[in-house]
Design an enzyme around this catalytic site. Sequence first.
Site, PDB file in Angstrom:
ATOM      1  N   ASN A  76       0.807  -1.215   0.000  1.00  0.00           N
ATOM      2  CA  ASN A  76       0.000   0.000   0.000  1.00  0.00           C
ATOM      3  C   ASN A  76       0.840   1.264   0.000  1.00  0.00           C
ATOM      4  O   ASN A  76       0.529   2.231  -0.704  1.00  0.00           O
ATOM      5  CB  ASN A  76      -0.929   0.012   1.224  1.00  0.00           C
ATOM      6  CG  ASN A  76      -2.088  -0.949   1.066  1.00  0.00           C
ATOM      7  OD1 ASN A  76      -2.255  -1.557   0.018  1.00  0.00           O
ATOM      8  ND2 ASN A  76      -2.878  -1.083   2.112  1.00  0.00           N
ATOM      9  N   GLU A 129      12.028  -4.428  -9.650  1.00  0.00           N
ATOM     10  CA  GLU A 129      11.787  -5.869  -9.694  1.00  0.00           C
ATOM     11  C   GLU A 129      10.405  -6.197 -10.223  1.00  0.00           C
ATOM     12  O   GLU A 129      10.234  -7.106 -11.022  1.00  0.00           O
ATOM     13  CB  GLU A 129      11.925  -6.460  -8.289  1.00  0.00           C
ATOM     14  CG  GLU A 129      13.271  -6.262  -7.656  1.00  0.00           C
ATOM     15  CD  GLU A 129      13.193  -6.482  -6.160  1.00  0.00           C
ATOM     16  OE1 GLU A 129      13.793  -7.468  -5.699  1.00  0.00           O
ATOM     17  OE2 GLU A 129      12.543  -5.685  -5.464  1.00  0.00           O
TER      18      GLU A 129
END
Length: 511
Positions: free
Chosen positions: A273, A295
């Site tokens: 979040n 990533e």
Amino acid sequence: MPEYDRIQCPAFKSKIMSADAAAALIPEGCNVGMSGFTGSGAPKEVPMALARRIEAQLAQGHHFKIGMWTGASTGPEIDGALAKVNGINMRLPYQSDPTSRERINQGDINYIDMHLSHVAQYVWFGFFGKLNVALIEVAGILPDGRLIPSTSVGNNKTWLDQADLVILEVNERQPLGLAGMHDVYYGTQLPPHRVPIPLVHPHDRIGEPYLRCDPAKVIAVVPTHKADRNSPFKPADADSEQIAGHLIDFFKSEVRHGRLPKSLLPLQSGVGNIANAVLAGLNNGPFENLTAFTEVMQDGMLAMLRSGKMVGASATGFSLSPEGEQDFVDNIDFYRDKIVLRPQEMSNHPELIRRLGVIAMNAMIEADIYGNVNSTHVMGSSIMNGIGGSGDFARNAYLSIFMAKSSARGGDISCIVPAVSHVDHTEHDVQILVTERGLADLRGLAPKQRARLIIDNCSAPEYRPMLQEYFERALHHSRGKHTPMLLDEALSWHARFERTGSMKVREAVAA
């Protein structure tokens, strides 16, 4: 036999079989390298079939375990299913499944938590033993035997190269439009024969769009049709938005001082979040022509690509909500020339992170008053997920940023403590700490200066007096004055939580 349009190589068509038949070919006690990175591109049928096979043998009193190696975390079809039947002996390098986590913390699974950029090299050198089987999801097989990678690359190149046997899941649910989005670099060399990696911009393509695989090693091809594990997107709460606001203000200041260009530098973002709140803030901020060298691709980065705020992104896999996945599939032609998916030995390579000057933004469990960060263990000994790629980026980034809310468990845990209960990122690798309370820029500061700034800017109000009082006593009573520490109290906050359920000092109740 039905036609399988995704399997175009004759040498592979003769090896088509069911997931149960393929799972029966996996030897007991072997090491299996599985595709997948944060749930994207992971095999989805054969691991479930293997779990059923292990469960059946367990019912007969026979314990059957494998070593399980992946790119990063997977989904419940892999970690959850195999951990439930206690079918994993060794797990590496990262996990986030609740059942797997419980097994690890109970001591049932040996877990190697390691930097993601190190995994491939460790496999090449044999530090984990022999890789027996590669179990890889692909989107298709070309007539010449090359493989169209799925929604992640992870360690797939290494698994296919190093494994004795290969099982392929060909997932027709994955869009064929993925073809051409990948950049698989085969030029990596082992020490002492390293050569520079020819990548100078996040969007450079230096390899091939497909994976290579020796057909002689393939023992099974399993057609599947199943979606990636996706997590619903949660709107940012007020604390996450405040953290994002502090970071945006910091970036603006860095631009004004000439330490960052107006397009910033390539962004790396962890998942969750707070990370998505930061990406949303950047999407609404004043910065243009942003790039990412990270990533995972999250919903927030897709939104930035759609808006034009971000012009290109490099990653090794996706971590999308169901809505984000649908947007990606519906608009894959738009995203294809803006997203590059690489092996994680490239997406997390220290040389490239340092060269590109990445801004690394990652989550933490706790930080101490000197800037050491714990991102993996709860109360020092219980693994949460793992270090993942945060260490690859933190040690080598132009800016190393760690974020968390200032307290947890309804205020019973302070995320700023006298000493972290486990160290993943030392004070030497941490430059910026951010909570909803504020931001501490630790660059150029000695330990005692860092302590005052972290306490004043980042700690929760209910814990700030306790931290100030501890620090002042440490200044006067510790033997060394460089990094003052009261050894008999440094971890007392964690001990108090385990004893009482809160780090707060509760008033003694008269008998």
